[in-house]
Design a protein around this motif. Structure first.
Motif, PDB file in Angstrom:
ATOM      1  N   ALA A 163       0.830  -1.207   0.000  1.00  7.35           N
ATOM      2  CA  ALA A 163       0.000   0.000   0.000  1.00  7.35           C
ATOM      3  C   ALA A 163       0.864   1.256   0.000  1.00  7.35           C
ATOM      4  O   ALA A 163       0.538   2.252  -0.670  1.00  7.35           O
ATOM      5  N   THR A 164       1.977   1.214   0.738  1.00  7.38           N
ATOM      6  CA  THR A 164       2.892   2.361   0.728  1.00  7.38           C
ATOM      7  C   THR A 164       3.476   2.554  -0.661  1.00  7.38           C
ATOM      8  O   THR A 164       3.561   3.686  -1.159  1.00  7.38           O
ATOM      9  N   HIS A 165       3.877   1.469  -1.289  1.00 11.46           N
ATOM     10  CA  HIS A 165       4.376   1.558  -2.664  1.00 11.46           C
ATOM     11  C   HIS A 165       3.324   2.202  -3.569  1.00 11.46           C
ATOM     12  O   HIS A 165       3.647   3.078  -4.381  1.00 11.46           O
ATOM     13  N   ASP A 166       2.084   1.801  -3.432  1.00 12.15           N
ATOM     14  CA  ASP A 166       1.024   2.344  -4.280  1.00 12.15           C
ATOM     15  C   ASP A 166       0.815   3.831  -4.037  1.00 12.15           C
ATOM     16  O   ASP A 166       0.359   4.559  -4.933  1.00 12.15           O
ATOM     17  N   SER A 167       1.170   4.307  -2.841  1.00 11.59           N
ATOM     18  CA  SER A 167       1.019   5.737  -2.557  1.00 11.59           C
ATOM     19  C   SER A 167       2.036   6.581  -3.310  1.00 11.59           C
ATOM     20  O   SER A 167       1.890   7.801  -3.393  1.00 11.59           O
ATOM     21  N   PHE A 168       3.065   5.944  -3.869  1.00  8.36           N
ATOM     22  CA  PHE A 168       4.080   6.666  -4.636  1.00  8.36           C
ATOM     23  C   PHE A 168       3.660   6.897  -6.084  1.00  8.36           C
ATOM     24  O   PHE A 168       4.347   7.595  -6.820  1.00  8.36           O
ATOM     25  N   VAL A 169       2.563   6.280  -6.505  1.00 12.31           N
ATOM     26  CA  VAL A 169       2.183   6.295  -7.919  1.00 12.31           C
ATOM     27  C   VAL A 169       1.785   7.701  -8.366  1.00 12.31           C
ATOM     28  O   VAL A 169       0.983   8.378  -7.712  1.00 12.31           O
ATOM     29  N   LYS A 170       2.348   8.110  -9.479  1.00 11.48           N
ATOM     30  CA  LYS A 170       2.022   9.390 -10.100  1.00 11.48           C
ATOM     31  C   LYS A 170       1.489   9.129 -11.511  1.00 11.48           C
ATOM     32  O   LYS A 170       1.141   8.008 -11.855  1.00 11.48           O
ATOM     33  N   ALA A 171       1.469  10.163 -12.309  1.00 10.47           N
ATOM     34  CA  ALA A 171       0.877  10.047 -13.646  1.00 10.47           C
ATOM     35  C   ALA A 171       1.681   9.109 -14.540  1.00 10.47           C
ATOM     36  O   ALA A 171       2.909   9.042 -14.463  1.00 10.47           O
ATOM     37  N   ASN A 172       0.968   8.375 -15.395  1.00 11.34           N
ATOM     38  CA  ASN A 172       1.558   7.605 -16.496  1.00 11.34           C
ATOM     39  C   ASN A 172       2.589   6.577 -16.038  1.00 11.34           C
ATOM     40  O   ASN A 172       3.618   6.376 -16.679  1.00 11.34           O
ATOM     41  N   GLY A 173       2.294   5.923 -14.928  1.00 10.33           N
ATOM     42  CA  GLY A 173       3.151   4.837 -14.466  1.00 10.33           C
ATOM     43  C   GLY A 173       4.379   5.254 -13.692  1.00 10.33           C
ATOM     44  O   GLY A 173       5.139   4.400 -13.238  1.00 10.33           O
ATOM     45  N   TRP A 174       4.599   6.543 -13.502  1.00 10.95           N
ATOM     46  CA  TRP A 174       5.759   7.000 -12.762  1.00 10.95           C
ATOM     47  C   TRP A 174       5.508   6.865 -11.264  1.00 10.95           C
ATOM     48  O   TRP A 174       4.375   6.914 -10.794  1.00 10.95           O
ATOM     49  N   LEU A 175       6.590   6.698 -10.515  1.00  5.90           N
ATOM     50  CA  LEU A 175       6.518   6.641  -9.063  1.00  5.90           C
ATOM     51  C   LEU A 175       7.570   7.576  -8.483  1.00  5.90           C
ATOM     52  O   LEU A 175       8.702   7.631  -8.972  1.00  5.90           O
ATOM     53  N   SER A 176       7.186   8.322  -7.470  1.00  5.31           N
ATOM     54  CA  SER A 176       8.163   9.141  -6.754  1.00  5.31           C
ATOM     55  C   SER A 176       8.737   8.316  -5.616  1.00  5.31           C
ATOM     56  O   SER A 176       8.054   7.443  -5.071  1.00  5.31           O
ATOM     57  N   ASP A 177       9.976   8.582  -5.263  1.00  4.51           N
ATOM     58  CA  ASP A 177      10.617   7.822  -4.187  1.00  4.51           C
ATOM     59  C   ASP A 177      10.279   8.478  -2.852  1.00  4.51           C
ATOM     60  O   ASP A 177      11.111   9.109  -2.214  1.00  4.51           O
ATOM     61  N   GLY A 178       9.022   8.347  -2.452  1.00  6.47           N
ATOM     62  CA  GLY A 178       8.555   8.980  -1.230  1.00  6.47           C
ATOM     63  C   GLY A 178       7.661  10.168  -1.534  1.00  6.47           C
ATOM     64  O   GLY A 178       7.140  10.321  -2.640  1.00  6.47           O
ATOM     65  N   GLU A 179       7.491  11.035  -0.546  1.00  8.68           N
ATOM     66  CA  GLU A 179       6.550  12.151  -0.667  1.00  8.68           C
ATOM     67  C   GLU A 179       7.112  13.322  -1.454  1.00  8.68           C
ATOM     68  O   GLU A 179       6.355  14.157  -1.944  1.00  8.68           O
ATOM     69  N   GLU A 180       8.420  13.413  -1.560  1.00 11.63           N
ATOM     70  CA  GLU A 180       9.018  14.556  -2.247  1.00 11.63           C
ATOM     71  C   GLU A 180       8.950  14.386  -3.759  1.00 11.63           C
ATOM     72  O   GLU A 180       8.596  13.320  -4.272  1.00 11.63           O
ATOM     73  N   ARG A 181       9.314  15.463  -4.481  1.00 10.11           N
ATOM     74  CA  ARG A 181       9.405  15.379  -5.935  1.00 10.11           C
ATOM     75  C   ARG A 181      10.746  14.730  -6.275  1.00 10.11           C
ATOM     76  O   ARG A 181      11.645  15.342  -6.830  1.00 10.11           O
ATOM     77  N   ALA A 182      10.840  13.454  -5.882  1.00 13.27           N
ATOM     78  CA  ALA A 182      12.084  12.690  -6.006  1.00 13.27           C
ATOM     79  C   ALA A 182      11.939  11.728  -7.178  1.00 13.27           C
ATOM     80  O   ALA A 182      11.550  10.566  -7.006  1.00 13.27           O
ATOM     81  N   PHE A 183      12.233  12.201  -8.365  1.00 16.29           N
ATOM     82  CA  PHE A 183      12.159  11.386  -9.573  1.00 16.29           C
ATOM     83  C   PHE A 183      13.580  11.169 -10.086  1.00 16.29           C
ATOM     84  O   PHE A 183      14.305  12.132 -10.348  1.00 16.29           O
TER      85      PHE A 183
END
Length: 679
Positions: free
Chosen positions: A192-212
């Motif tokens: 569930a935590t991993h799923d909370s990282f999901v952003k647009a178009n399949g991208w995931l941030s590494d946590g809450e920050e704009r860490a791409f």
């Protein structure tokens, strides 16, 4: 009108040949031989040459073991138990020595050192994929010893809520498969935590920050693909297989355009010394059977990245991967980097899991996007505009969405995340001064001493691609609360920017219009809050090489050529120059950054042309011309350096943009300060 030849010259950076399975196997064997050569007497610790890492020699030895054991797992499982080096027995001895609490070579336990939690996941993956040839051959006492070592992962709620949630999940998945302790509720919580990282178009941030960064690929997309194949993941993975594959498939659509024709991945983000680990998500796509990308294309991307380093003798004959990029360069380390850390590059050889008769090795090779056509793409989640050009094979990213921070935070810029531009051929400058006073790829206020403001915490205005006439152009923007930073004495050096006391200098709006090797950069000072400001400095791409190369300056324009590259900036009425920096990049000891100094007038738009291309014969920097639509503050048409004309409506694509007409004053009025003093 000058004709820029960067888009029409023959390639200066040749296409890197893709490697076949035999070539990857030879690289793996070289690394594994080196690992066994540097192993301790009981094989539990692999200590590579160089100074001990900041986490200590015990962790260095564990990292060296776990990360190369993962590689052995890929190779042996893909060969269906074949092991020409006999490395699996060697690693089995080390596993038993490391997990034995009485051994002189015992590893730090998971409840003794946080880094042991990271390495335990590689142990679990390797044990699972080599189960018939290693685990099943251990006796009950030996198996229990390994279970006891991994067991502290259960019930431990101190794992950081970033990609680390996978370390707990993977270990518990293996434990569940061998009758050890596990917690399904914790495993579901990690998913569930991993799923909370999901952003647009399949991208995931590494946590809450704009860490791409590459962690999105070599961790957050790769771990689900490997985990789903684990024996203990069968039920949980079945529940989510479709969504994980769908996300990976869409992510790869963007990731493929970020590989240069010379095989270089985008040079951005932390842990770059993992090097060809950047190939991992492409192998993950093949393992997962993504529907939209042919195995021959994904293989081309993955082996091209590995080949980029192999052509530069990385790793060398000794199998050693020093901290660095093409060569050893210790400043590339973060606070967690030791001599064993770079061996997460093993993930880039994950394709060895695929047996020789797998479709991935038989399917016809397909060319990368950069090898087929010029590319302009908007990647929404990280706020990137991508421009790739076939002529020189370079991929450029203009960044208006990533800073490893959050909107509104007044912290320092990380050179690895917050610069305006990244590419497959240039490195952000990483000397100490560049962390404290940003230089390359910035729009910043500077004071009388040349100290620059930071942009981290900016507000993104969005990214888009517009079809204009016969061509596509990329459009992006951001609004920056520019601030000076009095940095704290002690810093974490985990990749994000420095912390400290911030002083707001003013607000700047930056809009980028991108096509081919050029960026038309529109810059406006919106307000001024500090009278220390002496100029507005706009800088371009850094070029690092064995020499500073040649420079041409004239009429508000400057171009630098070195290492087969050309970097230029041009602006009518600007004072242009080149900053020289030493020992700031692993690509060469001498770095050059073109820049333009502008007067600080609030409300006034400036147009600068920023270019990165292969070296050409053009003697001076190319420039674009813009016609502002009357009363709107927006360009009605843009004349590019090659004569192509495009029309752009910024408000259509950047709805949050304040479009005051040129010359209109801000609430704080116009202000112009004298030029920066030479120091």
């Amino acid at each position: 009108m000058r004709q820029a030849n960067a888009a029409t010259t023959a390639p200066s950076r040749p296409r890197v040949p893709a490697l076949d399975r035999d070539a990857l196997e030879l690289i793996a064997q070289r690394i594994l031989r080196g690992a066994m050569h540097h192993g301790s007497s009981g094989h539990a610790r692999i200590i590579y040459p160089g100074a001990a890492g900041p986490l200590g020699a015990d962790i260095d030895g564990l990292e060296g073991f776990a990360r190369t054991f993962l590689l052995a797992g890929f190779a042996v499982s893909g060969a269906r138990g074949g092991d020409p080096l006999g490395c699996l027995d060697w690693y089995a001895e080390g596993l038993l020595a490391g997990t034995d609490a009485r051994s002189a070579e015992r590893w730090p336990r998971l409840d003794e050192h946080p880094q042991a939690k990271v390495e335990a996941a590689s142990l679990a993956f390797a044990l699972d994929m080599t189960r018939p040839w290693l685990w099943d051959r251990l006796d009950a006492r030996q198996q229990q010893q390994v279970v006891d070592y991994l067991a502290p992962a259960v019930g431990d709620d101190t794992y950081p809520q970033i990609n680390w949630v996978w370390f707990r999940l993977v270990v518990q998945t293996f434990l569940a498969s061998v009758g050890g302790p596990s917690s399904e509720s914790e495993m579901r919580a990690d998913l569930a935590t991993h799923d909370s990282f999901v952003k647009a178009n399949g991208w995931l941030s590494d946590g809450e920050e704009r860490a791409f960064d590459h962690y999105g690929g070599w961790a957050l997309h790769t771990f689900p693909a490997l985990w789903a194949r684990m024996e203990g993941a069968r039920d949980l993975a079945a529940e989510r297989a479709g969504v994980d594959v769908q996300r990976l498939d869409r992510y790869l659509d963007d990731e493929l355009v970020l590989v240069g024709a010379d095989g270089s991945p985008l040079i951005q983000g932390r842990s770059l010394s993992y090097r060809f680990a950047a190939a991992a998500p492409f192998w993950a796509g093949i393992l997962s059977g993504v529907p939209s990308h042919a195995p021959g294309l994904l293989r081309r991307a993955a082996t091209g990245i590995v080949g980029h380093f192999a052509e530069r003798d990385v790793p060398g004959e000794d199998g050693v991967l020093p901290v660095g990029w093409h060569d050893a360069w210790p400043p590339l380390a973060q606070a967690y980097t030791g001599p064993g850390s770079p061996y997460w590059a093993s993930k880039g050889l994950m394709g060895l899991m695929l047996p020789a008769d797998h479709e991935a090795w038989i399917a016809p090779e397909q060319p990368l996007p950069i090898e087929r056509a010029d590319t302009v793409r908007a990647i929404t989640a990280p706020g990137w505009l991508v421009s790739g050009t076939v002529a020189d094979g370079i991929v450029r990213v203009i960044n208006h969405g990533t800073d490893h921070s959050v909107e509104g935070a007044l912290v320092g810029d990380s050179p690895l995340y917050a610069r305006l531009g990244y590419s497959t051929t240039t490195f952000p400058l990483l000397d100490e001064e560049s962390w404290r006073s940003p230089l390359d790829q910035t729009v910043a206020f500077v004071d009388a001493d040349g100290v620059a403001t930071h942009r981290a915490g900016f507000r993104s205005l969005g990214v888009a691609v517009e079809r204009s006439g016969p061509v596509d152009v990329g459009i992006a923007g951001s609004v920056v609360t520019a601030h000076w930073l009095d940095a704290d004495a002690r810093q974490q050096h985990h990749g994000s920017g420095y912390t400290g006391q911030a002083t707001v200098a003013g607000v700047i709006t930056v809009v980028s219009i991108v096509r081919g090797p050029w960026e038309a950069r529109l810059v406006r000072v919106d307000s001024i809050a500090d009278d220390r400001i002496r100029a507005l400095r706009v800088s371009g791409w850094p070029i690092s090489a064995a020499t500073h190369g040649s420079t041409d300056e004239r009429d508000g324009a400057v171009a630098v050529q070195a290492a087969g590259l050309r970097s230029s900036i041009a602006c009518d009425g600007a004072e242009a120059g080149v900053a020289r920096v030493e020992d700031a990049s692993p690509l060469g000891p001498h770095s050059s950054v073109p820049f333009a100094l502008l007067p600080v007038g609030a409300g006034e738009w400036h147009l600068l042309t920023v270019e990165l291309s292969s070296s050409g014969s053009e003697p001076a920097a190319s420039r674009a011309a813009v016609n502002f639509a009357k009363g709107s503050g927006q360009p009605g048409s843009l004349v590019w350096p090659d004569g192509v004309v495009t029309d752009t409506s910024l408000s259509t694509y950047l709805p949050g943009l304040d479009t005051r007409p040129p010359g209109e004053t801000s609430a704080q009025g116009r202000a112009t300060y004298p030029p920066m003093e030479e120091k």
